[in-house]
Scaffold this active site. Structure first.
Site, PDB file in Angstrom:
ATOM      1  N   GLU A  43      -8.483  -4.893   5.105  1.00 26.41           N
ATOM      2  CA  GLU A  43      -8.279  -4.594   3.692  1.00 26.41           C
ATOM      3  C   GLU A  43      -7.097  -5.368   3.109  1.00 26.41           C
ATOM      4  O   GLU A  43      -7.131  -5.792   1.958  1.00 26.41           O
ATOM      5  CB  GLU A  43      -8.086  -3.077   3.513  1.00 26.41           C
ATOM      6  CG  GLU A  43      -9.398  -2.322   3.713  1.00 26.41           C
ATOM      7  CD  GLU A  43      -9.224  -0.832   3.948  1.00 26.41           C
ATOM      8  OE1 GLU A  43      -8.882  -0.454   5.084  1.00 26.41           O
ATOM      9  OE2 GLU A  43      -9.428  -0.062   3.008  1.00 26.41           O
ATOM     10  N   GLY A  64     -13.324   5.443   9.879  1.00 31.27           N
ATOM     11  CA  GLY A  64     -11.925   5.561  10.289  1.00 31.27           C
ATOM     12  C   GLY A  64     -11.593   7.037  10.319  1.00 31.27           C
ATOM     13  O   GLY A  64     -12.456   7.866  10.638  1.00 31.27           O
ATOM     14  N   ASN A 117       0.878  -1.173   0.000  1.00 32.17           N
ATOM     15  CA  ASN A 117       0.000   0.000   0.000  1.00 32.17           C
ATOM     16  C   ASN A 117       0.913   1.219   0.000  1.00 32.17           C
ATOM     17  O   ASN A 117       1.470   1.605   1.026  1.00 32.17           O
ATOM     18  CB  ASN A 117      -0.889  -0.033   1.250  1.00 32.17           C
ATOM     19  CG  ASN A 117      -1.869   1.122   1.293  1.00 32.17           C
ATOM     20  OD1 ASN A 117      -1.789   2.047   0.480  1.00 32.17           O
ATOM     21  ND2 ASN A 117      -2.764   1.097   2.253  1.00 32.17           N
ATOM     22  N   ARG A 170      -2.503  -2.052  -3.584  1.00 31.68           N
ATOM     23  CA  ARG A 170      -3.704  -1.243  -3.418  1.00 31.68           C
ATOM     24  C   ARG A 170      -3.617  -0.061  -4.382  1.00 31.68           C
ATOM     25  O   ARG A 170      -2.624   0.676  -4.382  1.00 31.68           O
ATOM     26  CB  ARG A 170      -3.777  -0.714  -1.991  1.00 31.68           C
ATOM     27  CG  ARG A 170      -4.971   0.186  -1.810  1.00 31.68           C
ATOM     28  CD  ARG A 170      -4.956   0.848  -0.463  1.00 31.68           C
ATOM     29  NE  ARG A 170      -6.176   1.618  -0.302  1.00 31.68           N
ATOM     30  CZ  ARG A 170      -6.267   2.708   0.438  1.00 31.68           C
ATOM     31  NH1 ARG A 170      -5.215   3.145   1.097  1.00 31.68           N
ATOM     32  NH2 ARG A 170      -7.396   3.344   0.541  1.00 31.68           N
ATOM     33  N   ARG A 186     -11.784  15.849   6.896  1.00 34.68           N
ATOM     34  CA  ARG A 186     -12.547  16.256   5.701  1.00 34.68           C
ATOM     35  C   ARG A 186     -13.968  16.630   6.093  1.00 34.68           C
ATOM     36  O   ARG A 186     -14.568  15.993   6.948  1.00 34.68           O
ATOM     37  CB  ARG A 186     -12.602  15.122   4.673  1.00 34.68           C
ATOM     38  CG  ARG A 186     -11.262  14.797   4.075  1.00 34.68           C
ATOM     39  CD  ARG A 186     -11.371  13.689   3.033  1.00 34.68           C
ATOM     40  NE  ARG A 186     -10.139  12.919   3.034  1.00 34.68           N
ATOM     41  CZ  ARG A 186     -10.073  11.595   2.985  1.00 34.68           C
ATOM     42  NH1 ARG A 186     -11.165  10.861   2.891  1.00 34.68           N
ATOM     43  NH2 ARG A 186      -8.916  10.994   3.007  1.00 34.68           N
ATOM     44  N   HIS A 199     -12.868   3.163  -0.428  1.00 40.57           N
ATOM     45  CA  HIS A 199     -12.929   2.148   0.647  1.00 40.57           C
ATOM     46  C   HIS A 199     -13.618   0.862   0.166  1.00 40.57           C
ATOM     47  O   HIS A 199     -14.133   0.093   0.971  1.00 40.57           O
ATOM     48  CB  HIS A 199     -13.722   2.648   1.877  1.00 40.57           C
ATOM     49  CG  HIS A 199     -13.073   3.741   2.655  1.00 40.57           C
ATOM     50  ND1 HIS A 199     -13.815   4.702   3.308  1.00 40.57           N
ATOM     51  CD2 HIS A 199     -11.781   4.013   2.923  1.00 40.57           C
ATOM     52  CE1 HIS A 199     -13.004   5.536   3.932  1.00 40.57           C
ATOM     53  NE2 HIS A 199     -11.757   5.141   3.707  1.00 40.57           N
TER      54      HIS A 199
HETATM   55  P1  ADP Z   1      -7.556   5.293   8.646  1.00 40.75           P
HETATM   56  O1  ADP Z   1      -7.232   3.904   8.122  1.00 40.75           O
HETATM   57  O2  ADP Z   1      -8.574   6.040   7.856  1.00 40.75           O
HETATM   58  O3  ADP Z   1      -6.370   6.112   9.034  1.00 40.75           O
HETATM   59  P2  ADP Z   1      -8.502   3.926  11.038  1.00 40.75           P
HETATM   60  O4  ADP Z   1      -9.541   2.977  10.581  1.00 40.75           O
HETATM   61  O5  ADP Z   1      -7.210   3.398  11.514  1.00 40.75           O
HETATM   62  O6  ADP Z   1      -8.312   5.095   9.998  1.00 40.75           O
HETATM   63  O7  ADP Z   1      -9.155   4.803  12.212  1.00 40.75           O
HETATM   64  C1  ADP Z   1      -8.443   5.842  12.827  1.00 40.75           C
HETATM   65  C2  ADP Z   1      -9.308   6.532  13.838  1.00 40.75           C
HETATM   66  O8  ADP Z   1      -9.962   5.557  14.653  1.00 40.75           O
HETATM   67  C3  ADP Z   1      -8.493   7.377  14.800  1.00 40.75           C
HETATM   68  O9  ADP Z   1      -8.438   8.695  14.355  1.00 40.75           O
HETATM   69  C4  ADP Z   1      -9.281   7.296  16.085  1.00 40.75           C
HETATM   70  O10 ADP Z   1     -10.169   8.375  16.144  1.00 40.75           O
HETATM   71  C5  ADP Z   1     -10.105   6.051  15.961  1.00 40.75           C
HETATM   72  N1  ADP Z   1      -9.731   4.990  16.887  1.00 40.75           N
HETATM   73  C6  ADP Z   1      -8.891   3.971  16.658  1.00 40.75           C
HETATM   74  N2  ADP Z   1      -8.806   3.183  17.747  1.00 40.75           N
HETATM   75  C7  ADP Z   1      -9.611   3.724  18.678  1.00 40.75           C
HETATM   76  C8  ADP Z   1      -9.947   3.366  20.008  1.00 40.75           C
HETATM   77  N3  ADP Z   1      -9.439   2.292  20.612  1.00 40.75           N
HETATM   78  N4  ADP Z   1     -10.801   4.175  20.661  1.00 40.75           N
HETATM   79  C9  ADP Z   1     -11.319   5.243  20.068  1.00 40.75           C
HETATM   80  N5  ADP Z   1     -11.038   5.633  18.810  1.00 40.75           N
HETATM   81  C10 ADP Z   1     -10.195   4.884  18.125  1.00 40.75           C
END
Ligand code: ADP
Length: 404
Positions: free
Chosen positions: A386, A212, A10, A93, A243, A182
Site C-alpha cells: 500500500e 489481514g 499513515n 493515507r 470484527r 482497502h
Molecule cells: P493489518 O495490516 O490489517 O494489521 P496484516 O496484513 O499485517 O494486517 O495481517 C496481519 C495478520 O496476518 C496477523 O494477525 C496474522 O494472523 C497474519 N499473519 C502475518 N504473517 C503471518 C505468517 N507468517 N503466518 C501466519 N499468519 C500470518
C-alpha cells in the site's frame, strides 16, 4: 537529476507509520513507526535502508506534531530530512473519501474541509488522518501534499452494488451506502495480478482477497471495482481478526433490547471483540493454526467459520463477474497461510478453480501463481504494497501538476 523522493504518512489515532521512497526505482530509503503517541511509553522505531539498521527511542511523545518532529529528526540524521530538496511530496493515507474523492488529490483547505465533513462516517480514522495532514502541512507548507483515499478505488461500483436496500431518502440524507475500504491494496494487487498473467488490467477479471487483520474481498472487472465486501464502514463482509463481518442487523436490536447492551458496547463488541478473536480468543492466524494442529476444537470452529464466509464471497463474486480470470490472495493471512488458501479453493474444480499443493506451500515475497498450469482460473499470491501505491500515486500526481 530531478528530485524523486516521496514521504508516505499513515497517521492513526495513536500511531504514525512512515516510509520514505525514491521513486526513480521505487526503493525504500527509510521506514518506521511512532507508537503510543500521547502516552508515557511512546516509542519510535526507525530503520534506514537498504542496510536495515534500526534505531529505537523510548519516552513520551505528546502528540502527532511531536511525533512528526521526531521522525524528521531521525530522517535528518541520515540527511534524508523533510527539508531536503530531494523530497517532492508527502502522500497521506486517508481512510474515508466518501463519494467525493475518486482519485488522489492535492490537499488544500477545501480538501481538508471535505475530509472533515466525512468524519461522521469514519469517526475513528479520518480525524487521525487529518491530524497527520495538518502537522505535515505546518512543517512543509510549500510542499505538495497528496491525499490517497482507501475508498477511491471503489467509487466505480455500480449503484446496484453500492446501495443498501433501505428507504432511499434516509440513505441519501445520512450518506448511507457501501463505500468499501482497502482500495489502495485492491488496486495495486489487481494490477500486479494482471502483470503476473502478462496482460493489461483492462483485459482481466479478478477477485482480490485481502486477508489481514482487517479483511475484504473485491470483484474487479477490467481494472474497475464492481463490488467489494466492506460497506459504510470496514465492519461488513468477511470474518476478520476482531470484527464480525456480515450479520443480521437484528442481532443489534436483540442485544440492545434483550441483552440490555448500549450502542457503544455493541459497537465495541462487533468491531473489537468479535471475529476470530471473539470465536476462539485469538486473532493471529499463526496461533490459531498452532492450536488446530494440537486438536483444539474452538480454534478449528473459528477457522471453519472464517473459511465458510470466504468461500461464500468467492462464489458471490464469481457470479457478479461471470468470467473470472484470476483470484489473488494478499495481506498477512493471504500471503502467508497455505491452509487458508487451500481450504478456500478446495472442491471448486467445477468452477475451474484448483491449487497446486507444492506451489501453494512455497514461502516467498514475490507475486506467484499457485494453480496448476492447466487451470482455467489462475490462483495467485500477490504481496500487497500500500505504501508503494500511495507513493506512486502521489508522485504521478505531483509530476502531472507540474510541481516536481
Ligand atoms: P493489518 O495490516 O490489517 O494489521 P496484516 O496484513 O499485517 O494486517 O495481517 C496481519 C495478520 O496476518 C496477523 O494477525 C496474522 O494472523 C497474519 N499473519 C502475518 N504473517 C503471518 C505468517 N507468517 N503466518 C501466519 N499468519 C500470518
Amino acid at each position: 537529476m530531478s528530485a524523486s523522493r516521496v514521504l508516505v504518512l499513515n497517521s492513526g489515532s495513536s500511531s504514525l507509520k512512515y516510509q520514505l521512497l525514491d521513486m526513480r526505482d521505487s526503493s525504500r530509503l527509510a521506514v518506521g513507526i511512532v507508537e503510543r503517541i500521547g502516552e508515557q511509553t511512546s516509542r519510535i522505531s526507525h530503520t534506514v535502508l537498504p542496510v536495515g539498521d534500526t534505531r529505537e527511542q523510548n519516552g513520551p511523545i505528546a502528540d502527532h506534531d511531536a511525533a512528526l518532529k521526531a521522525v524528521a529528526e531521525e530522517l535528518d540524521q541520515d540527511r534524508l530530512g523533510l527539508d531536503s530538496p530531494e523530497l517532492v511530496a508527502i502522500g497521506h493515507r486517508v481512510v474515508h473519501g466518501g463519494m467525493f474523492f475518486t482519485e488522489p488529490t492535492v490537499i488544500d483547505d477545501a480538501v481538508i474541509t471535505e475530509i472533515e465533513r466525512l468524519i461522521p462516517v469514519a469517526p475513528l480514522h479520518n480525524p487521525a488522518n487529518l491530524t497527520g495532514i495538518r502537522t505535515a502541512m505546518a512543517m512543509r507548507p510549500d510542499l505538495p501534499q497528496v491525499a490517497v483515499f482507501d475508498t477511491a478505488f471503489h467509487t466505480t461500483m455500480p449503484e446496484s452494488s453500492a446501495r443498501y436496500a433501505i428507504d432511499a431518502r434516509i440513505a441519501d440524507r445520512y450518506r448511507v451506502r457501501r463505500y468499501g475500504f482497502h482500495g489502495t491494496s485492491h488496486a495495486y494487487v489487481s494490477r500486479a495480478t494482471a502483470k503476473l498473467l502478462g496482460k493489461e488490467p483492462e483485459d482481466v477479471n479478478v477477485i482480490v482477497l485481502h486477508l489481514g487483520n482487517g479483511a475484504s474481498a473485491s470483484a474487479i472487472r477490467g481494472g474497475r471495482c464492481v463490488d467489494t465486501s466492506m460497506g459504510l464502514t470496514p465492519l461488513e463482509g468477511l470474518v476478520m481478526g476482531t470484527r464480525s463481518g456480515d450479520l443480521d442487523p437484528a442481532v443489534i436490536f436483540h442485544l440492545q433490547r434483550v441483552g440490555g447492551m448500549s450502542m457503544d458496547e455493541i459497537d465495541t463488541l462487533l468491531n473489537k471483540t468479535s471475529g476470530l478473536f471473539g470465536l476462539c480468543g485469538d486473532n493471529d492466524m499463526r496461533e490459531i493454526r498452532r492450536r488446530i494442529d494440537e486438536g483444539d476444537e474452538e480454534a478449528r470452529l473459528a477457522f471453519d467459520i472464517y473459511i465458510h464466509r470466504l468461500r461464500k464471497y468467492i462464489g458471490a463474486y464469481y457470479a457478479v463477474l461471470g468470467r473470472v480470470d484470476a483470484i489473488a490472495f494478499t495481506a498477512g493471512v493471504g500471503e502467508n497461510v497455505p491452509p487458508v488458501r487451500e481450504a478456500a479453493i478446495a472442491g471448486l474444480e467445477e468452477l475451474g478453480l484448483a491449487l497446486d499443493g507444492d506451489l501453494n506451500a512455497v514461502t516467498s515475497d514475490e507475486p506467484r501463481l499457485i494453480s496448476p498450469v492447466s487451470a482455467r482460473v489462475a490462483i495467485a499470491v500477490v504481496p500487497t504494497d500500500e505504501e508503494l501505491e500511495i507513493a506512486a500515486q502521489t508522485y504521478a500526481l505531483t509530476r502531472k501538476s507540474g510541481n516536481a
